[in-house]
Design a protein around this motif. Structure first.
Motif, mmCIF file in Angstrom:
data_model
loop_
_atom_site.group_PDB
_atom_site.id
_atom_site.type_symbol
_atom_site.label_atom_id
_atom_site.label_comp_id
_atom_site.label_asym_id
_atom_site.label_seq_id
_atom_site.Cartn_x
_atom_site.Cartn_y
_atom_site.Cartn_z
ATOM 1 N N VAL A 216 0.843 -1.209 0.000
ATOM 2 C CA VAL A 216 0.000 0.000 0.000
ATOM 3 C C VAL A 216 0.870 1.248 0.000
ATOM 4 O O VAL A 216 0.678 2.166 -0.814
ATOM 5 C CB VAL A 216 -0.938 0.003 1.230
ATOM 6 N N GLN A 217 1.835 1.293 0.907
ATOM 7 C CA GLN A 217 2.688 2.472 1.028
ATOM 8 C C GLN A 217 3.508 2.695 -0.242
ATOM 9 O O GLN A 217 3.722 3.837 -0.668
ATOM 10 C CB GLN A 217 3.601 2.321 2.238
ATOM 11 N N GLY A 218 3.974 1.594 -0.855
ATOM 12 C CA GLY A 218 4.770 1.715 -2.066
ATOM 13 C C GLY A 218 3.990 2.331 -3.205
ATOM 14 O O GLY A 218 4.464 3.257 -3.883
ATOM 15 N N VAL A 219 2.782 1.840 -3.439
ATOM 16 C CA VAL A 219 1.960 2.364 -4.538
ATOM 17 C C VAL A 219 1.518 3.797 -4.241
ATOM 18 O O VAL A 219 1.497 4.655 -5.128
ATOM 19 C CB VAL A 219 0.739 1.455 -4.788
ATOM 20 N N ALA A 220 1.184 4.061 -2.992
ATOM 21 C CA ALA A 220 0.702 5.393 -2.606
ATOM 22 C C ALA A 220 1.774 6.469 -2.737
ATOM 23 O O ALA A 220 1.454 7.653 -2.847
ATOM 24 C CB ALA A 220 0.171 5.360 -1.177
ATOM 25 N N ASN A 224 4.058 6.165 -10.640
ATOM 26 C CA ASN A 224 4.263 5.131 -11.664
ATOM 27 C C ASN A 224 4.143 3.713 -11.116
ATOM 28 O O ASN A 224 4.488 2.754 -11.801
ATOM 29 C CB ASN A 224 5.630 5.318 -12.327
ATOM 30 N N ALA A 225 3.633 3.589 -9.900
ATOM 31 C CA ALA A 225 3.557 2.279 -9.253
ATOM 32 C C ALA A 225 2.220 1.595 -9.523
ATOM 33 O O ALA A 225 1.188 2.241 -9.742
ATOM 34 C CB ALA A 225 3.765 2.420 -7.752
ATOM 35 N N LYS A 240 -5.940 6.934 -0.635
ATOM 36 C CA LYS A 240 -4.619 7.160 -1.226
ATOM 37 C C LYS A 240 -4.294 6.183 -2.352
ATOM 38 O O LYS A 240 -3.146 6.095 -2.787
ATOM 39 C CB LYS A 240 -3.532 7.085 -0.147
ATOM 40 N N LEU A 241 -5.286 5.439 -2.820
ATOM 41 C CA LEU A 241 -5.101 4.486 -3.914
ATOM 42 C C LEU A 241 -6.278 4.572 -4.882
ATOM 43 O O LEU A 241 -7.372 4.995 -4.503
ATOM 44 C CB LEU A 241 -5.013 3.051 -3.378
ATOM 45 N N THR A 242 -6.059 4.142 -6.111
ATOM 46 C CA THR A 242 -7.137 4.021 -7.092
ATOM 47 C C THR A 242 -7.261 2.558 -7.497
ATOM 48 O O THR A 242 -6.261 1.934 -7.884
ATOM 49 C CB THR A 242 -6.857 4.874 -8.343
ATOM 50 N N ALA A 243 -8.468 1.996 -7.381
ATOM 51 C CA ALA A 243 -8.704 0.619 -7.807
ATOM 52 C C ALA A 243 -8.887 0.592 -9.319
ATOM 53 O O ALA A 243 -9.592 1.418 -9.897
ATOM 54 C CB ALA A 243 -9.932 0.046 -7.126
#
Length: 322
Positions: A216-220, A224-225, A240-243
């Protein structure tokens, strides 16, 4: 350990416990010193002591952690410990005889069945909820919010070259993609391998972790993740993320339950050791509590409950093992 929001299920279970406590004006106690149990007439349940151990899937963990917390209000003298080493790691401990139950986000493999048979361990599979494996990108990513299964294959299968978004679609940014994936002991990894990778190698540049919070933290933190994990972890971090929609279908409770969110909808399991169910009264009671309340807890932490008849089937199977 990550704290989960149990407000919905706490209210449901708390009301049930309160009604049970108020169901009789007369309380009687029958104390048996031989097994340290105290039976109360108002609840009909024995107060138990003992210990229970489990391990396995990080995806199933939020359901189990919530149930353990609620069970502690009913049976405070029963100690339930649950590790989170991934589905594969949990089965290794189950095979070694170290645990009473194993959480899994995929069905048990044939080789694991063979190892359990070799070890003389009989077990029973219980389904507890549905999950939708969720692909996520950074909120700044406004180009890859809808992907096809074929595009997921292009993204995630190792091809010997550094991958850029423009490799998937020339209109997308000419920037390197950063990948985050559950570790190889994870049932989520196994499931993704089965339905997306088709047994091919995952991109070698991916950061792997058994801790979904690391993913989660990496993508957030990187536009470009891209990553994937269980639906509940997305819901807990959707600010803080998009599905990503897959083949035009977004992961929701409705699309996961109906199977429309294919091929990334999947069942979640608990595997219980039969001998422990027969010999450990506290474990039998905890599994009964699990099957009675897994549906409410699944929805409270962001998964999808099974049809009621599936839980009834599980309870009937459990009763036959006592």
């Amino acid at each position: 350990m990550k704290k989960w929001k149990y407000l919905t299920v706490t209210a449901v279970l708390g009301s049930a416990l309160l009604l049970g406590a108020c169901g009789s004006d007369t309380e009687t106690e029958d104390t048996t010193t031989g097994n340290d149990t105290v039976e109360t007439a108002d609840s009909g349940d024995a107060q138990l002591t003992g210990s229970i151990s489990g391990d396995g899937s990080s995806t199933v963990a939020p359901i189990t952690e919530g149930l353990v917390e609620e069970y502690g209000a009913v049976q405070p003298d029963v100690k339930v410990s649950v590790g989170v080493s991934g589905t594969g790691g949990g089965f290794e401990k189950f095979i070694a005889g170290e645990t009473d139950f194993s959480n899994a986000s995929r069905p048990i493999k044939d080789e694991e069945k063979a190892e359990l048979e070799k070890a003389g361990i009989d077990y029973t599979e219980f389904q507890v909820a549905f999950d939708g494996l969720t692909v996520v990108v950074n909120p700044e990513n406004d180009w890859a919010t809808e992907l096809t299964v074929d595009q997921l294959k292009q993204l995630w299968i190792e091809n010997g070259s550094t991958k850029k978004w423009s490799d998937i679609d020339p209109s997308w940014p000419d920037e390197e993609i950063v990948f985050y994936s559950p570790g190889t002991d994870s049932g989520t990894y196994d499931y993704f391998d089965e339905v997306i990778l088709d047994g091919s190698d995952l991109v070698k540049s991916a950061t792997l972790s058994e801790d979904d919070n690391v993913l989660v933290q990496g993508v957030a933190s990187d536009k470009n993740a891209i990553g994937f994990f269980g639906f509940a972890y997305y819901l807990e971090n959707q600010d803080k993320l998009t599905a990503v929609s897959v083949n035009g279908v977004a992961p929701t409770n409705e699309t996961i339950e109906s199977g429309e969110y294919t091929p990334l909808s999947r069942p979640l399991f608990v595997y219980a050791k039969n001998s422990a169910l027969k010999e450990n009264e506290a474990f039998y009671d905890f599994m009964k509590f699990t099957l009675e309340h897994a549906g409410e807890m699944a929805e409270a932490v962001g998964y999808v409950k099974l049809p009621d008849e599936k839980y009834d089937e599980g309870l009937s199977t459990l009763e036959s093992l006592k």
